[in-house]
Scaffold this motif. Structure first.
Motif, mmCIF file in Angstrom:
data_model
loop_
_atom_site.group_PDB
_atom_site.id
_atom_site.type_symbol
_atom_site.label_atom_id
_atom_site.label_comp_id
_atom_site.label_asym_id
_atom_site.label_seq_id
_atom_site.Cartn_x
_atom_site.Cartn_y
_atom_site.Cartn_z
ATOM 1 N N SER A 1 -7.673 -7.094 -10.777
ATOM 2 C CA SER A 1 -6.644 -7.949 -10.185
ATOM 3 C C SER A 1 -6.949 -9.437 -10.288
ATOM 4 O O SER A 1 -6.081 -10.277 -10.068
ATOM 5 N N ARG B 1 -1.869 -5.380 -7.079
ATOM 6 C CA ARG B 1 -2.496 -4.791 -8.256
ATOM 7 C C ARG B 1 -3.683 -3.914 -7.845
ATOM 8 O O ARG B 1 -3.901 -2.840 -8.393
ATOM 9 N N GLY B 2 -4.410 -4.390 -6.846
ATOM 10 C CA GLY B 2 -5.556 -3.634 -6.356
ATOM 11 C C GLY B 2 -5.135 -2.307 -5.741
ATOM 12 O O GLY B 2 -5.721 -1.265 -6.030
ATOM 13 N N SER C 1 -2.408 -10.004 -6.663
ATOM 14 C CA SER C 1 -3.687 -9.341 -6.926
ATOM 15 C C SER C 1 -3.940 -8.242 -5.884
ATOM 16 O O SER C 1 -4.509 -7.202 -6.194
ATOM 17 N N SER D 1 -8.148 -3.330 -0.911
ATOM 18 C CA SER D 1 -7.464 -4.257 -1.779
ATOM 19 C C SER D 1 -7.351 -5.636 -1.127
ATOM 20 O O SER D 1 -7.373 -6.665 -1.813
ATOM 21 N N GLU E 1 -4.366 0.394 -8.274
ATOM 22 C CA GLU E 1 -5.350 0.813 -9.270
ATOM 23 C C GLU E 1 -5.844 2.251 -9.049
ATOM 24 O O GLU E 1 -6.274 2.610 -7.960
#
Lengths: 263, 352
Positions: free
Chosen positions: A143, A199-200, A196, A60, A203
């Motif tokens: 992201s 968010r990564g 981001s 990420s 996932e």
């Protein structure tokens, strides 16, 4: 007398939301620490668990850095320039937020599998399927909007006149970007990168389609939940959440201190 | 370095909200040139276009001997001060002042920055960040930053508009002194007539994107080219009439309701007569003054403008009087008065 006609009901509703987020977090920590502490220690020393968490954090991080590298110029252009198709471009960037992530995974797999448009092209030296690059690609896809939108907001918050003045003072467009626009937008850029990155890490669906192995933390947790249930997946969950929380707090406080001398 | 002039030839620029239409203008080296115009006239765009921030749609900009059509802002050797100063918020005062010196690779930037910091009396502020500065201090820093590398041309965009009246006054005198000391050509835009009069040598009136009139300050303020410029520069009395007599120095002009005696070379034909309200005074009897023009009338209205009162008579004349005069004469609607002005106060422009 204080007028509480509006603030009282609003506070009540706000409290419901805060509890909605706070209670599950507090609960999972409470249950694990007080009812099954040895389980947590076992998970922390289990290579399958800590390797998957490290993989999530690491992959990420690469995705967030890629978002930064490609997203910064894009965000700057969206913030500063007017051109035909600009709105369309901005909407395309937003698409990953509305596309179901399982669908995103399928779409990416179509391109990046061994015989796909991109995957086939670089087949000789770069493998996406069930490999780190595949994980990164999936994370980046979902992201990217978080970074670009935050960065765009950052550049929009920089008065264009600052750039104009820099130019009249003798600075080239490139140096103006690096000495004025970039530092002034940097807190937004950092926020965008943190968002981001987070968010990564979170996932599951898109990553699972393109690269089920090596297992990222969400996939490990999901596997254990499916096979053994809640008590077995909880320790890994706590470790992942803890690492995320600590990292966020560190990054946020860095972002704050970094601008406190002038803002 | 010698200061340079700047010349605009038929400059046109349309940025949607603001525009410049066919502007031509010549500023001589070392001039303190004012561009006066109401808000929204396109003054900032004019300066930004000269600076190279916007590429003109058509027309030419010549700075010194050089057509700067394709020259980027960083190579135009100008200083720019915006109305809102736009200091770099992430840099200290010292770093702001150093910025242009370093960008231009000027030798010994620290010493040069110190010079200009001393010149503007900013010594105590050098380590401060812009957010901690007052408006007046920010303004000085913005000027210091713009002149540190001794540009040949200084562009000032409403540099005092955001300041309180006392600070405005000191900044104006500071700007005047700097202009003399630095031997720089200044192009200063403002909406403030008083500022234009105090600082300007030559002036251009800009309205709705067009340069309407260019000339010496007195010329423009006393003989505006038409009624819209007249209204903007505070010439509240514009009378149309006919020269009926001329004795070689003095013209007698019939403006309908009365006749005006004016010192002018215009000896015949249709004319406009311009009278500033502060050049007209009131008396309560005819012949009580040395003024060549004494016109009987009735007060139509008396309005308070803050510092002075505006009195309007049924002859269509506006004049400014003090509170003392209002009280002394008991000025109110219906009061009979004489308005008086000198033959030199009436400015005449031929309409033929």
């Amino acid at each position: 007398m204080k007028d509480i006609r509006l603030t009282a009901p609003f506070s009540l509703l706000a409290l419901v939301l805060v509890l909605f987020i706070g209670v599950p977090i507090a609960n999972i920590y409470g249950v694990q620490l007080f009812q099954d502490f040895p389980g947590l220690v076992r998970a922390a020393t289990d290579p399958a668990v800590y390797q998957s968490i490290w993989l999530s954090v690491y992959a990420s991080g690469i995705a967030a850095f890629s978002a930064f590298l490609f997203g910064t110029p894009l965000a700057y252009i969206l913030a500063r320039k007017d051109f035909p198709g600009k709105t369309l471009m901005a909407r395309i960037i937003d698409l990953p937020m509305v596309i179901p992530h399982i669908a995103a995974g399928i779409m990416l797999y179509g391109i990046f599998n061994r015989s796909g448009m991109v995957g086939g092209l670089v087949d000789e030296f770069l493998l996406f399927e069930d490999a780190l690059p595949g994980i990164v690609v999936a994370m980046l896809f979902v992201s990217l909007p978080f970074f670009v939108n935050s960065a765009r907001e950052g550049f929009e918050s920089v008065n264009p006149r600052l750039e104009h003045v820099s130019r009249t003072l003798g600075q080239t467009p490139w140096k103006t970007f690096f000495k004025v626009s970039f530092p002034l937008a940097s807190s937004h850029l950092l926020t965008g990168a943190i968002l981001s990155w987070a968010r990564g890490i979170s996932e599951y669906a898109a990553v699972a389609i393109i690269a089920y192995y090596p297992k990222t933390a969400p996939i490990t947790i999901r596997d254990r939940f499916t096979a053994y249930g809640l008590s077995s997946s909880r320790p890994a969950t706590i470790l992942l959440v803890t690492i995320c929380l600590i990292t966020f707090i560190l990054l946020w406080s860095f972002a704050k201190s970094h601008e406190s001398d002038w803002r | 370095m010698n200061p340079t002039g700047v010349e605009l030839r038929n400059l046109t620029q349309d940025l949607g909200e603001f525009r410049i239409e066919n502007a031509s203008l010549k500023v001589e080296p070392r001039d303190y040139f004012m561009v006066l115009g109401p808000t929204g006239a396109g003054k900032t765009i004019l300066l930004e276009t000269i600076a190279g921030i916007h590429e003109p749609d058509s027309g030419r900009i010549i700075i010194g001997e050089r057509d700067v059509g394709n020259v980027p802002p960083e190579d135009r050797n100008i200083g720019f001060v915006y109305q809102d100063y736009v200091l770099f918020p992430h840099m200290s005062v010292r770093e702001n002042v150093l910025y242009g010196l370093k960008a231009r690779n000027i030798p010994d930037p620290e010493a040069k920055a110190r010079d200009v910091i001393d010149l503007l009396g900013l010594g105590d502020l050098v380590e401060r960040y812009p957010r901690t500065l007052s408006g007046g201090e920010s303004q000085k820093v913005a000027v210091a930053r713009a002149i540190a590398y001794r540009p040949k041309l200084l562009l000032l965009d409403e540099p005092t508009a955001a300041l309180d009246p006392q600070t405005q006054e000191s900044v104006r005198s500071e700007l005047g002194k700097l202009h003399e000391k630095l031997e720089v050509t200044v192009l200063h835009v403002t909406h403030d007539q008083a500022e234009a009069k105090i600082l300007g040598e030559r002036i251009a009136i800009m309205m709705e994107g067009r340069i309407r009139q260019v000339g010496e300050i007195d010329e423009v303020f006393n003989k505006p080219i038409d009624e819209s410029v007249a209204g903007f520069v505070g010439v509240e009395n514009v009378l149309s009439g006919e020269v009926v007599d001329h004795d070689g120095e003095l013209a007698r002009i019939d403006v309908g309701a009365f006749q005006v005696n004016a010192v002018t070379e215009v000896d015949q034909g249709t004319v406009q007569v311009y009278l500033r309200p502060e050049d007209i005074f009131l008396t309560d009897q005819s012949g009580h003054t040395s003024a060549r023009n004494t016109i009987p009338g009735t007060v139509v209205s008396v309005s308070h403008l803050g510092q002075v009162y505006r009195v309007r008579t049924d002859k269509g004349l506006n004049c400014y009087v003090t509170k003392q005069t209002v009280e002394e004469f008991g000025l109110e609607a219906g009061k009979k008065v004489f308005t008086a002005f000198k033959a030199t106060a009436a400015r005449v422009r031929s309409q033929d």
